[in-house]
Design an enzyme around this catalytic site. Structure first.
Site, mmCIF file in Angstrom:
data_model
loop_
_atom_site.group_PDB
_atom_site.id
_atom_site.type_symbol
_atom_site.label_atom_id
_atom_site.label_comp_id
_atom_site.label_asym_id
_atom_site.label_seq_id
_atom_site.Cartn_x
_atom_site.Cartn_y
_atom_site.Cartn_z
ATOM 1 N N GLU A 129 -11.978 -5.000 -5.231
ATOM 2 C CA GLU A 129 -12.542 -3.660 -5.019
ATOM 3 C C GLU A 129 -11.821 -2.590 -5.853
ATOM 4 O O GLU A 129 -12.318 -1.478 -6.023
ATOM 5 C CB GLU A 129 -12.450 -3.267 -3.529
ATOM 6 C CG GLU A 129 -13.428 -4.006 -2.618
ATOM 7 C CD GLU A 129 -13.065 -5.491 -2.417
ATOM 8 O OE1 GLU A 129 -11.862 -5.809 -2.297
ATOM 9 O OE2 GLU A 129 -13.986 -6.332 -2.402
ATOM 10 N N ASN A 130 -10.618 -2.916 -6.348
ATOM 11 C CA ASN A 130 -9.834 -1.906 -7.062
ATOM 12 C C ASN A 130 -10.441 -1.475 -8.403
ATOM 13 O O ASN A 130 -10.025 -0.474 -8.989
ATOM 14 C CB ASN A 130 -8.391 -2.386 -7.284
ATOM 15 C CG ASN A 130 -7.538 -2.332 -6.029
ATOM 16 O OD1 ASN A 130 -6.605 -3.109 -5.857
ATOM 17 N ND2 ASN A 130 -7.848 -1.415 -5.118
ATOM 18 N N GLU A 133 0.773 -13.625 12.052
ATOM 19 C CA GLU A 133 1.163 -12.400 12.728
ATOM 20 C C GLU A 133 0.961 -11.249 11.735
ATOM 21 O O GLU A 133 1.038 -11.462 10.519
ATOM 22 C CB GLU A 133 2.658 -12.455 13.082
ATOM 23 C CG GLU A 133 3.021 -13.573 14.032
ATOM 24 C CD GLU A 133 2.767 -13.184 15.472
ATOM 25 O OE1 GLU A 133 2.718 -11.979 15.768
ATOM 26 O OE2 GLU A 133 2.618 -14.103 16.298
ATOM 27 N N HIS A 188 2.794 3.362 -8.934
ATOM 28 C CA HIS A 188 2.646 1.921 -9.179
ATOM 29 C C HIS A 188 3.879 1.369 -9.897
ATOM 30 O O HIS A 188 4.326 0.253 -9.609
ATOM 31 C CB HIS A 188 1.384 1.645 -10.005
ATOM 32 C CG HIS A 188 0.108 1.995 -9.285
ATOM 33 N ND1 HIS A 188 -0.128 1.633 -7.972
ATOM 34 C CD2 HIS A 188 -1.000 2.679 -9.685
ATOM 35 C CE1 HIS A 188 -1.322 2.076 -7.605
ATOM 36 N NE2 HIS A 188 -1.869 2.720 -8.620
ATOM 37 N N SER A 190 -7.127 -5.802 -6.068
ATOM 38 C CA SER A 190 -8.223 -6.424 -5.323
ATOM 39 C C SER A 190 -9.522 -6.375 -6.121
ATOM 40 O O SER A 190 -9.651 -5.611 -7.089
ATOM 41 C CB SER A 190 -8.423 -5.718 -3.974
ATOM 42 O OG SER A 190 -9.100 -4.499 -4.176
ATOM 43 N N ASP A 218 0.832 -1.206 0.000
ATOM 44 C CA ASP A 218 0.000 0.000 0.000
ATOM 45 C C ASP A 218 0.868 1.258 0.000
ATOM 46 O O ASP A 218 1.972 1.251 0.547
ATOM 47 C CB ASP A 218 -0.909 -0.033 1.243
ATOM 48 C CG ASP A 218 -2.083 0.917 1.102
ATOM 49 O OD1 ASP A 218 -2.296 1.467 0.005
ATOM 50 O OD2 ASP A 218 -2.788 1.110 2.106
ATOM 51 N N ARG A 252 -0.588 9.007 -10.165
ATOM 52 C CA ARG A 252 -0.580 7.815 -9.307
ATOM 53 C C ARG A 252 0.141 6.628 -9.956
ATOM 54 O O ARG A 252 0.802 5.841 -9.292
ATOM 55 C CB ARG A 252 -2.017 7.410 -8.977
ATOM 56 C CG ARG A 252 -2.761 8.426 -8.108
ATOM 57 C CD ARG A 252 -4.210 7.999 -7.908
ATOM 58 N NE ARG A 252 -4.293 6.680 -7.307
ATOM 59 C CZ ARG A 252 -4.173 6.428 -6.015
ATOM 60 N NH1 ARG A 252 -3.982 7.419 -5.175
ATOM 61 N NH2 ARG A 252 -4.261 5.210 -5.560
ATOM 62 N N ASN A 293 1.361 3.400 -2.913
ATOM 63 C CA ASN A 293 1.913 3.846 -4.203
ATOM 64 C C ASN A 293 1.355 5.209 -4.607
ATOM 65 O O ASN A 293 2.081 6.074 -5.094
ATOM 66 C CB ASN A 293 1.551 2.853 -5.323
ATOM 67 C CG ASN A 293 2.159 1.495 -5.118
ATOM 68 O OD1 ASN A 293 3.040 1.331 -4.283
ATOM 69 N ND2 ASN A 293 1.697 0.526 -5.867
ATOM 70 N N ARG A 343 -11.598 2.200 -8.951
ATOM 71 C CA ARG A 343 -10.702 3.324 -9.245
ATOM 72 C C ARG A 343 -11.010 3.877 -10.639
ATOM 73 O O ARG A 343 -11.754 3.274 -11.393
ATOM 74 C CB ARG A 343 -9.252 2.843 -9.155
ATOM 75 C CG ARG A 343 -8.937 2.392 -7.752
ATOM 76 C CD ARG A 343 -7.493 2.067 -7.538
ATOM 77 N NE ARG A 343 -7.313 1.757 -6.115
ATOM 78 C CZ ARG A 343 -6.199 1.926 -5.446
ATOM 79 N NH1 ARG A 343 -5.128 2.383 -6.053
ATOM 80 N NH2 ARG A 343 -6.135 1.633 -4.165
#
Ligand code: FPP
Length: 241
Positions: free
Chosen positions: A66-67, A206, A36, A64, A19, A32, A21, A70
């Protein structure tokens, strides 16, 4: 799902949410996509660092489910970047012993990209120094939903019954069926969220949330983050002996 039989102290499977970029580019008054592209150069550095830090499996979140929300120009720029990455890096990945596989739903990806993904998987299928898994059009809920659908179909066809359904069986229908569960999940850029990444597989992982933006994340910082892992005690729900 291969069992993790290692007795090393460091994590064998590391998963990364790359995360920051966009913010990295904005800080430099650049589009942007420049962020990337800088992020893609870090991918190469981090993959190369894996053998030295004992990481056998590296799973990275590239795009993702969801991306797609964009802008059209960012989405198509990212898709171009993925195609270019595969075309340009295939030779080095093969020579460096990296086996590349993709997880996520390929149905919505363009056919040229999917065919490059298939070719890279085939080309590197005999490598075993580092297992690089790239999550592309991937979402944890989407993956579990697709797995449940396939499992339901097997039951409908009479090849399984409801009595066969347990965590192990469901795991065999997940995109990650060939991977051990991640030991450590790293997210860069200061955000402390999972964002639908490896929801099922990270049950006992973790987490490390670090402030560095992905394009600034060096191999040296990767090694530092991993060195903190060995000092923790993972109990998997049990009481220590
Ligand atoms: C999140 O940062 C990053 C992405 C959605 C894309 C990740 C892609 C790469 C690192 C490119 C290279 C990948 C491969 C496999 C070649 P963001 O854009 O959401 O950052 P922001 O939160 O600062 O806007």
């Amino acid at each position: 799902m291969p069992k993790d039989t290692n007795d090393q102290t460091g994590p064998r499977h590391v998963a990364i949410i790359m995360d920051g970029n966009g913010r990295w580019a904005q800080q430099r008054n650049r589009p942007r996509l420049v962020g990337h592209h800088a992020g893609a150069r870090r991918v190469k550095e981090i993959v190369r660092a894996c053998p030295d830090v004992g990481v056998k499996y590296l799973t990275i979140f590239a795009f993702s489910t969801e991306n797609w929300k964009r802008t059209q120009s960012e989405v198509s720029g990212l898709m171009r970047l993925f195609r270019r990455y595969i075309e340009r890096e295939a030779r080095d990945l093969l020579a460096e012993g990296v086996r590349v596989r993709f997880i996520g739903d390929r149905d919505r990806l363009d056919r040229k990209l999917v065919s490059l993904m298939d070719s890279l998987e085939l080309l590197t299928s005999h490598n075993e120094k580092v297992h690089l898994t790239i999550a592309l059009n991937y979402g944890g809920r989407d993956e579990v939903t697709r797995a449940a659908k396939r499992l339901a179909y097997e039951i409908e066809q009479g090849r399984l019954t409801h009595k066969d359904v347990d965590a192990e069986t469901l795991g065999r229908f997940l995109d990650t069926h060939f991977l051990p569960d991640p030991d450590l999940v790293i997210r860069t850029s200061g955000e402390a969220r999972i964002s639908n990444f490896l929801l099922w597989q990270s049950a006992y992982a973790e987490y490390e949330f670090i402030d560095t933006l992905w394009p600034d994340f060096t191999a040296a910082e990767f090694a530092r983050v991993l060195s903190g892992y060995g000092v923790r005690e993972r109990r998997f729900g049990a009481v220590p002996a």
